[in-house]
Design an enzyme around this catalytic site. Structure first.
Site, short mmCIF file in Angstrom:
data_model
loop_
_atom_site.label_atom_id
_atom_site.label_comp_id
_atom_site.label_asym_id
_atom_site.label_seq_id
_atom_site.Cartn_x
_atom_site.Cartn_y
_atom_site.Cartn_z
CB CYS A 1 47.97 53.03 14.94
SG CYS A 1 49.20 54.19 14.22
CB CYS B 1 49.21 54.15 10.60
SG CYS B 1 47.58 54.92 10.85
#
Lengths: 257, 284, 233
Positions: free
Chosen positions: B276, B248
């Site tokens: 995430c 991410c």
């Protein structure tokens, strides 16, 4: 004349079967070393533990005067207060280093512990103070990060002294501190102790069965037998002119060796 | 409560009987009243071995209600064995809704992490605690450690931090990093990384800690001061990574290092899977 | 005449418990007064109790009866009833004792052994050591020995270190137990001179001097310690 650090009167710890200690009276002043002598089972260690508050007294009074001059009755003191005094105003040196040291942390941490307990939080200063105390007890500052398990018996006992004196207590209890040491190692320990008492003005109560130690260190001596003090006074008087049959036996047995 | 009984399972709502829940709630009230203080409780046999979160499960079971939305994480992840099992357990014995979203959950049971998404008022976190006594490695005697707490004698804890610095040059304790709760009780934050310690301080959520094997629970109520111990010249710091999350791209979350092949190739990813995911979605 | 020691009707009997309580009377009804500036030599046959009397005055031996009043810091202290702490104070400030034998303290240098009483009097370390050096020099202890612990010194050297330690603090009363016993003529003369100087500064001296020349040289008065009548004969 100054006030005594410790005034003991009529103190008793009764285990109920005639064992313990009874009718203990004495006063101890700054800079004085008092030795408690007597055979095993005579109540020496019981007396020491009772004075230090590790055992509760059954009768009598123990008055302690702290650095600020206020007086505390130890036999009725709340435990919180007793523990506060124990870590700031008293020390306790045991015969076996493993009872008085943390064997699994470094010498520096051992010496610093009491300072940290009193709220000191600067690592660098703690470390420097610990190093200075190691040197005072004749341990190289190089050994600061070594664990006590790597030290000889004599060094361990000196480390105990440093660990206790680092907070500049007024009163230090010692239970046979030279018990397990060789004679030469003992001499070094005793000389060191003598100097520290002289330099810092601490009062010391030491249980020992070694009259040589008593002669060298103590101004004052209590001779105990079967839980009672059979003779008390100046060390040289007790060793040179013992009055009680037991003191005479003790002196004649040991000094002839 | 009886209407929630699941007759096909022959179990009470949330597995525990009502008397046990009452006992636990009483202990929890005491724990909330004395932040950081370890309250003993009668730990029950659970359908999991000790060490798998029995303390956390009992706490959750005693406070979960039908309106709750439950999230369970293990090391930050919702999809690991421990998390999946516990979530499925509660779904079966309570039928409450479950979620992997931190924001959607009213009750979060966790092993070893606090979610990255900030907690909000009204949420409750339940931590699984293997060893509730922060002083235990230094002092083996329970009698003595309880006295140390009673008299607030915590010099010993600094002995450990001192040893860390003496040996490693810095405070090497990186998880289960001891804290002072409400300036009174020394507590273990459970084995969360010290990265999460700042989230304990003045948290708007209620934080509950349960140790099943050790039979102790304690609490950090909302908006309580929580201070990580340190030295003046070695202040408390949290972990930082040079890398960003490989999935991410987050720079400020707690990262796990993952070995990806036998050649030692590795990647760093968020330990908090929910966070995430959100980060990835917001970028997409 | 300013009285410094006033001992009245002293008696002392040793009871040997290990020998079925055998009682050995040594002193009976002994009274002794000593004024500032005096030097009293104790005499009498061997076993008459000279040494016992001296040790009783120092409270090293406990007496069975009588009183020993010592003029200490402006008031009288009875050594037979004083508490140990008071006796320690009297010994530190007023009452010195010089024996023949040095009790060696491991690892402490000769200089520090001699300087110690002055430190107890509140002197600075530097000043105490300076004076200690002067005393050792006067008693012919070579400077190369000063920093050594006296355990390895000869008997005579140890004795002189002990004299320096016993006399360095200007205490008003000095008890001396054969201070010159094994010294050569030159050193004996030094010690005699030191004792004279002590008298001149107003100290009261009580001593046992087997050597007649020394006795004549320093004593202002002879006190014959009376033999105790044998109580158990």
């Amino acid at each position: 004349m100054s006030q005594p650090v410790l005034s003991v009167s009529g103190l008793a710890k009764d285990y109920g079967n005639g064992q313990g200690c009874f009718d203990i009276d004495f006063e101890l002043y700054e800079g004085e070393v008092l030795c408690i002598v007597g055979e095993s089972g005579s109540g020496k260690s019981t007396l020491l533990s009772t004075l230090a508050g590790r055992l509760s007294a059954d009768a009598g009074s123990v008055r302690f005067r702290d650095r600020a001059g206020s007086s505390h009755e130890l036999t009725t003191l709340a435990e919180a207060e007793r523990r506060r005094l124990a870590r700031s105003e008293w020390g306790f040196v045991t015969q076996h280093a493993r009872d008085g040291l943390r064997m699994n942390v470094s010498a520096g941490a051992n010496v610093s512990e009491r300072l940290m307990a009193l709220g000191q939080r600067h690592y660098g200063q703690l470390r420097e103070t610990a190093a200075q105390w190691l040197e005072k007890v004749e341990i190289s500052r190089e050994r600061l990060d070594d664990r006590p398990t790597a030290f000889s018996g004599g060094m361990q006992q000196r480390l105990q002294i440093a660990r206790n004196l680092v907070t500049q207590p007024r009163l230090v209890f010692m239970d046979e501190p030279t018990g397990g040491l060789d004679v030469s190692v003992q001499a070094r320990f005793l000389d060191l102790l003598r100097r520290l008492v002289h330099d810092t003005g601490i009062a010391v109560i030491m249980v020992t069965h070694d009259l040589g130690v008593t002669r060298l260190l103590a101004q004052r001596t209590l001779v105990m037998q079967q839980g009672r003090v059979v003779e008390a006074g100046l060390t040289d008087q007790i060793l040179d002119d013992p009055q009680h049959p037991y003191s005479q036996l003790l002196v004649s047995s040991i000094l002839q060796a | 409560m009886t209407e929630t009984c699941h007759s096909q399972w022959q179990y009470n709502f949330a597995f525990l009987d009502e008397n046990t829940k009452r006992m636990l709630r009483r202990a929890l009230l005491k724990a909330v009243a004395i932040p950081g203080y370890q309250v003993p409780f009668g730990s029950r046999e659970m359908p999991l071995p000790y060490g798998w979160g029995t303390g956390g499960i009992q706490l959750t079971a005693s406070i979960i209600g039908q309106d709750d939305v439950l999230k369970v994480i293990d090391q930050g992840a919702d999809d690991t064995t421990n998390a999946v099992n516990i979530r499925r357990f509660f779904a079966r014995v309570t039928s409450v809704a479950t979620t992997s979203s931190t924001a959607a959950a009213s009750l979060i049971q966790s092993r070893h992490r606090i979610p990255e998404t900030p907690l909000r008022p009204g949420q409750i976190m339940v931590f699984q605690v293997p060893e509730p006594e922060a002083l235990r490695t230094l002092e083996a005697s329970e009698v003595e450690t309880r006295k140390l707490h009673a008299h607030q004698e915590y010099g010993l804890m600094h002995v450990k931090l001192y040893e860390d610095i003496a040996r490693f040059g810095h405070i090497a304790t990186s998880y289960d990093y001891p804290v002072m709760v409400n300036q009174r009780y020394l507590s273990s934050p459970s084995p969360i990384p010290k990265f999460d310690n700042p989230k304990l301080h003045m948290s708007p959520a209620l934080l509950l800690f349960g140790a099943g094997r050790e039979k102790r629970l304690y609490a950090i109520p909302p908006h309580t001061r929580v201070e990580s111990l340190a030295f003046e010249d070695h202040p408390f710091t949290v972990q930082r990574w040079e890398q960003a999350c490989a999935l991410c791209g987050s720079h400020d979350s707690y990262l796990d290092e993952i070995i990806t092949d036998d050649a030692g190739a590795r990647m760093f990813v968020c330990s908090d899977t929910d966070y995430c995911q959100q980060q990835q979605e917001s970028k997409a | 005449m300013k009285l410094l020691i006033d001992a009245q009707q002293l008696s002392k009997t040793f009871v040997l418990h290990q020998q079925d309580g055998l009682a050995l009377p040594v002193l009976a009804d002994v009274s002794l007064q000593v004024a500032a500036g005096e030097c009293v030599a104790l005499t009498g046959p061997s076993g008459a109790g000279k040494s016992t009397l001296l040790k009783a005055l120092y409270a090293n031996y406990l007496v069975g009866g009588g009183s020993i009043r010592i003029h200490h810091q402006g008031s009288w202290v009875d050594m037979t009833t004083a508490r140990p702490h008071e006796i320690a104070s009297v010994r530190r400030h007023t009452l010195g004792y010089v024996s023949q034998f040095l009790r060696v303290i491991p690892r402490v240098s000769a200089l520090d052994i001699v300087a110690e009483p002055l430190l107890e009097w509140g002197y600075s370390m530097q000043e105490a050591q300076q004076q200690a050096g002067a005393w050792l020099a006067r008693l012919n202890i070579g400077e190369r020995l000063w920093q050594l612990p006296p355990a390895t010194f000869s008997g005579g050297e140890q004795q002189r270190v002990n004299i320096a330690r016993g006399m360095i603090a200007p205490r008003p009363i000095l008890l001396l137990d054969e201070p010159t016993a094994s010294l050569d003529a030159a050193n004996r003369a030094v010690v005699v001179e030191l004792m004279r100087e002590a008298r001149q500064r107003g100290a009261a001296l009580v001593g046992i001097f087997h050597d007649e020349d020394t006795r004549t040289a320093v004593a202002s008065r002879i006190f014959d310690v009376p033999l105790a009548p044998a109580l158990c004969a």
